[in-house]
Write an enzyme that holds these catalytic residues in place. Sequence first.
Site, PDB file in Angstrom:
ATOM      1  CG  ASP A 135       6.549   8.482  -2.635  1.00  0.00           C
ATOM      2  OD1 ASP A 135       7.657   7.973  -2.410  1.00  0.00           O
ATOM      3  OD2 ASP A 135       5.926   9.161  -1.781  1.00  0.00           O
ATOM      4  CD  GLU A 159      10.721   9.687   1.783  1.00  0.00           C
ATOM      5  OE1 GLU A 159      11.571  10.063   2.605  1.00  0.00           O
ATOM      6  OE2 GLU A 159      10.189  10.469   0.953  1.00  0.00           O
TER       7      GLU A 159
END
Length: 381
Positions: free
Chosen positions: A80, A141
């Site tokens: 991400d 994350e």
Amino acid sequence: MNINRERLAETFVLLCETDSPSRQEGRMAKLLKDKFSQLGATEVTEDNSAAQTGSQCGNLIIRFDGSLDLEPIFFSCHMDTVEPACGIQVKRDGDMFTSAGETVLGSDDKSGIAACIELIETLRENRIAHRPLEFVITTCEEIGLLGAKALDPAYIQAKEGYALDSTGFAKVVTQAPAANRLTITVYGVAAHAGLHPEWGVNAITVAATALSRCPTGRIDAETTANFGTITGGAASNIVPEKVVIEGEVRSHQLDKLHQVTQEIEQACAAVAAEWNDPTGQAKGSPTIDVTVHNDFPAMRLERESKTIHRVEEAAKRIGLDLTYEKAGGGSDANIFNGYGLPTAIIATGMTNVHSTNECCDLQDMVDLTRLLISLSTATTI
């Protein structure tokens, strides 16, 4: 070992231009599953963490059997990116990559993923013997290490590894702090601000008094505290009855983490206990609730540990001088270390991350790939 620079560059651009903001990593997961499968992965697994994270997909655990009779290691990245991250167009000027628009580049953490892919490409096409390898590629994350927190560590066969996720280059992070996340809720009493203000208890002023007594900023070389958001109130003509403050405490030492957290709790309790009604007409008194959530554990790897010794020796094999640093932030490596999996952080060359000025140098990714090859093929550690 010669690295195919242009193939690595093309992979990096493809990854960056595949949108994957937090919780929207579905396209990236499919791309990676297809790519690693094409490269002959022994196993490609997507876990069920999406049920907890709210992402479009789960974490990926990709395994390659090795021909060297050595313990497996894992490399970790996250798929991400922070916003703004939709419609990324990569601009290349020589070896330097930037965003061509008003978005981030996405080198955090696609520079690490690109190096992992090129690692396997190089090992495969040159038929190089290597140890068993695993790639743990997480979701979410950037919004609290959610993917790593939701990962069942039983999926990972390797007992130690390396998170490819830090700015700069030729740098290994061996320590990072633990963190407590704080939610402070201040309850007052609502009243009409023009007709009967003395009936109310202003939650904003109570909150301000509490914050003024709390430790904040740099506490010492190992400890910080911060209050990042504050929300509350309904209208200017209403005495506000509720305020919510979000904050955190970080420290490399658990006793200091607990101490500063406790000081904040005690300061808030004292403000509520000491409050007195100046007019005697208030319809109640304030209360302050402090909720403490352990956000992530500390990570600490000694220079003498096998994990650090291995990367140090791998770097020497390719003539790379590494520096070793203590970080102030948290990453998936904190979570993996908390699972009992020693994990060091290796910088990937990304710079100015979390901004539209983000950039990454191809040479850094080339050298990162060389380091990963050295880690994967060393026969002595």
